[in-house]
Write a protein that holds these residues in place. Structure first.
Motif, PDB file in Angstrom:
ATOM      1  N   MET A 169       2.189 -10.464   7.783  1.00 31.96           N
ATOM      2  CA  MET A 169       1.066  -9.529   7.941  1.00 31.96           C
ATOM      3  C   MET A 169       1.479  -8.329   8.774  1.00 31.96           C
ATOM      4  SD  MET A 169      -1.548 -12.310   9.594  1.00 31.96           S
ATOM      5  CE  MET A 169      -0.320 -12.816  10.780  1.00 31.96           C
ATOM      6  N   VAL A 170       0.902  -7.190   8.447  1.00 35.85           N
ATOM      7  CA  VAL A 170       1.025  -6.028   9.323  1.00 35.85           C
ATOM      8  C   VAL A 170      -0.297  -5.908  10.077  1.00 35.85           C
ATOM      9  CG1 VAL A 170       1.342  -3.534   9.448  1.00 35.85           C
ATOM     10  CG2 VAL A 170       2.631  -4.875   7.774  1.00 35.85           C
ATOM     11  N   LEU A 171      -0.202  -5.962  11.413  1.00 37.97           N
ATOM     12  CA  LEU A 171      -1.397  -5.931  12.254  1.00 37.97           C
ATOM     13  C   LEU A 171      -1.488  -4.610  12.992  1.00 37.97           C
ATOM     14  CD1 LEU A 171      -1.022  -9.517  13.793  1.00 37.97           C
ATOM     15  CD2 LEU A 171      -2.355  -8.815  11.774  1.00 37.97           C
ATOM     16  N   GLU A 172      -2.694  -4.076  13.062  1.00 36.48           N
ATOM     17  CA  GLU A 172      -2.913  -2.821  13.781  1.00 36.48           C
ATOM     18  C   GLU A 172      -3.878  -3.024  14.941  1.00 36.48           C
ATOM     19  OE1 GLU A 172      -4.365   0.449  11.430  1.00 36.48           O
ATOM     20  OE2 GLU A 172      -4.308   1.816  13.143  1.00 36.48           O
ATOM     21  N   LYS A 173      -3.525  -2.458  16.063  1.00 34.46           N
ATOM     22  CA  LYS A 173      -4.389  -2.437  17.257  1.00 34.46           C
ATOM     23  C   LYS A 173      -3.713  -1.502  18.244  1.00 34.46           C
ATOM     24  CE  LYS A 173      -6.798  -5.546  20.430  1.00 34.46           C
ATOM     25  NZ  LYS A 173      -6.879  -6.845  21.077  1.00 34.46           N
ATOM     26  N   SER A 183       9.272  -3.084   7.517  1.00 34.27           N
ATOM     27  CA  SER A 183       9.911  -2.610   6.281  1.00 34.27           C
ATOM     28  C   SER A 183      10.780  -3.681   5.616  1.00 34.27           C
ATOM     29  CB  SER A 183      10.664  -1.297   6.492  1.00 34.27           C
ATOM     30  OG  SER A 183      11.507  -1.408   7.586  1.00 34.27           O
ATOM     31  N   TYR A 184      11.051  -4.777   6.336  1.00 33.82           N
ATOM     32  CA  TYR A 184      11.746  -5.914   5.701  1.00 33.82           C
ATOM     33  C   TYR A 184      10.849  -6.552   4.638  1.00 33.82           C
ATOM     34  CZ  TYR A 184      15.011  -9.865   5.428  1.00 33.82           C
ATOM     35  OH  TYR A 184      15.929 -10.790   4.994  1.00 33.82           O
ATOM     36  N   PHE A 185       9.541  -6.524   4.863  1.00 30.81           N
ATOM     37  CA  PHE A 185       8.596  -7.202   3.965  1.00 30.81           C
ATOM     38  C   PHE A 185       7.708  -6.285   3.125  1.00 30.81           C
ATOM     39  CE2 PHE A 185       9.310 -10.667   7.064  1.00 30.81           C
ATOM     40  CZ  PHE A 185       9.675 -11.663   6.160  1.00 30.81           C
ATOM     41  N   PHE A 186       7.451  -5.087   3.619  1.00 27.27           N
ATOM     42  CA  PHE A 186       6.472  -4.229   2.938  1.00 27.27           C
ATOM     43  C   PHE A 186       7.024  -2.828   2.709  1.00 27.27           C
ATOM     44  CE2 PHE A 186       4.039  -7.347   5.410  1.00 27.27           C
ATOM     45  CZ  PHE A 186       3.192  -7.866   4.444  1.00 27.27           C
ATOM     46  N   ASN A 187       6.664  -2.236   1.564  1.00 27.25           N
ATOM     47  CA  ASN A 187       6.969  -0.824   1.380  1.00 27.25           C
ATOM     48  C   ASN A 187       5.729  -0.004   1.743  1.00 27.25           C
ATOM     49  OD1 ASN A 187       5.263  -0.448  -0.924  1.00 27.25           O
ATOM     50  ND2 ASN A 187       6.829  -1.443  -2.186  1.00 27.25           N
ATOM     51  N   LYS A 188       5.885   1.295   1.802  1.00 25.27           N
ATOM     52  CA  LYS A 188       4.793   2.173   2.264  1.00 25.27           C
ATOM     53  C   LYS A 188       3.514   1.999   1.467  1.00 25.27           C
ATOM     54  CE  LYS A 188       6.507   6.087   4.836  1.00 25.27           C
ATOM     55  NZ  LYS A 188       7.624   7.001   4.616  1.00 25.27           N
ATOM     56  N   LEU A 189       3.658   1.805   0.161  1.00 20.88           N
ATOM     57  CA  LEU A 189       2.472   1.681  -0.714  1.00 20.88           C
ATOM     58  C   LEU A 189       1.657   0.434  -0.411  1.00 20.88           C
ATOM     59  CD1 LEU A 189       3.897   2.739  -4.190  1.00 20.88           C
ATOM     60  CD2 LEU A 189       2.174   3.940  -2.817  1.00 20.88           C
ATOM     61  N   GLU A 190       2.297  -0.564   0.183  1.00 22.25           N
ATOM     62  CA  GLU A 190       1.599  -1.829   0.464  1.00 22.25           C
ATOM     63  C   GLU A 190       0.834  -1.792   1.775  1.00 22.25           C
ATOM     64  OE1 GLU A 190       4.170  -5.324  -1.503  1.00 22.25           O
ATOM     65  OE2 GLU A 190       5.308  -4.026  -0.154  1.00 22.25           O
ATOM     66  N   LEU A 191       1.044  -0.752   2.580  1.00 21.34           N
ATOM     67  CA  LEU A 191       0.313  -0.625   3.852  1.00 21.34           C
ATOM     68  C   LEU A 191      -0.984   0.118   3.609  1.00 21.34           C
ATOM     69  CD1 LEU A 191       2.985   0.236   6.539  1.00 21.34           C
ATOM     70  CD2 LEU A 191       2.080  -1.955   5.852  1.00 21.34           C
ATOM     71  N   VAL A 192      -2.095  -0.533   3.895  1.00 23.88           N
ATOM     72  CA  VAL A 192      -3.401   0.081   3.656  1.00 23.88           C
ATOM     73  C   VAL A 192      -3.794   0.936   4.843  1.00 23.88           C
ATOM     74  CG1 VAL A 192      -5.835  -0.393   3.241  1.00 23.88           C
ATOM     75  CG2 VAL A 192      -4.067  -1.866   2.237  1.00 23.88           C
ATOM     76  N   MET A 238      -0.851  -7.973   3.893  1.00 28.56           N
ATOM     77  CA  MET A 238      -0.691  -9.425   4.065  1.00 28.56           C
ATOM     78  C   MET A 238      -0.213 -10.053   2.763  1.00 28.56           C
ATOM     79  SD  MET A 238      -3.366 -12.192   5.594  1.00 28.56           S
ATOM     80  CE  MET A 238      -4.738 -11.807   4.572  1.00 28.56           C
ATOM     81  N   LYS A 239       0.741 -10.967   2.852  1.00 26.60           N
ATOM     82  CA  LYS A 239       1.126 -11.738   1.662  1.00 26.60           C
ATOM     83  C   LYS A 239       1.717 -13.093   2.024  1.00 26.60           C
ATOM     84  CE  LYS A 239       5.304  -8.945   1.085  1.00 26.60           C
ATOM     85  NZ  LYS A 239       5.860  -7.840   0.269  1.00 26.60           N
ATOM     86  N   LEU A 240       1.628 -13.984   1.021  1.00 29.81           N
ATOM     87  CA  LEU A 240       2.210 -15.319   1.150  1.00 29.81           C
ATOM     88  C   LEU A 240       3.606 -15.250   0.545  1.00 29.81           C
ATOM     89  CD1 LEU A 240       1.492 -18.407   1.720  1.00 29.81           C
ATOM     90  CD2 LEU A 240       0.881 -18.510  -0.700  1.00 29.81           C
TER      91      LEU A 240
END
Ligand code: ADP
Ligand code: MG
Length: 137
Positions: free
Chosen positions: A73-77, A128-137, A35-37
């Motif tokens: 945000m990247v959401l998981e469900k 992947s437009y907003f986050f790289n792999k390292l930023e995904l928890v 998640m980021k602003l």
């Protein structure tokens, strides 16, 4: 894939609705993986919404999305794409079902509080437009 990209759009962030929307996301069983602003530039908004280039609302949409900060945000469900779209509701808040985020927080078809990917393929591209792999928890 059980991930999707969600955005709390500038209208909702500006109105102070971020906390309420995140609370709802968590209580509906989504996990927030990143998640980021961000305050998108006009060019970044145009890149994100490239699929809509040429539509009559493209200018309005990209001006709006670059007008003020938003939360990405990247959401998981399980079935994240479909489940998140269900929680968001129809694009036009006036047509969105009771209990959906757009019904509750959206003010017009353009300023409709939240974004969600529309397919697994696009979720992958949008994440992947907003986050790289390292930023995904
Ligand atoms: P959704 O966000 O539900 O996937 P679309 O992909 O069709 O909807 O459109 C992307 C975004 O463009 C919408 O969420 C909305 O902010 C904006 N939009 C769509 N249609 C219109 C319209 N007719 N007038 C103004 N803005 C629109
Ligand atoms: Mg869409």
């Amino acid at each position: 894939m059980n991930l999707t990209l969600g955005i709390i759009k500038p209208d909702a962030v500006s109105k102070g609705l971020t906390g309420k929307i995140i609370d709802r996301i968590l209580s509906e069983g989504f996990q927030i993986r990143a998640m980021k602003l961000v305050h998108l530039t006009k060019k970044q908004a145009e890149g994100f919404y490239a699929v809509h280039k040429g539509k009559k609302f493209f200018e309005e949409l990209t001006n709006f999305m670059s007008s003020a900060p938003c939360i990405v945000m990247v959401l998981e469900k399980e079935n994240a794409v479909e489940e998140w779209r269900k929680l968001m509701g129809a694009t036009n808040p006036a047509e969105a079902a009771e209990g959906t985020l757009r019904k509750q927080f959206g003010s017009s078809i353009g300023e409709n509080a939240v974004h969600g990917s529309d397919s697994e393929e696009n979720a992958s591209i949008e994440i992947s437009y907003f986050f790289n792999k390292l930023e995904l928890v």
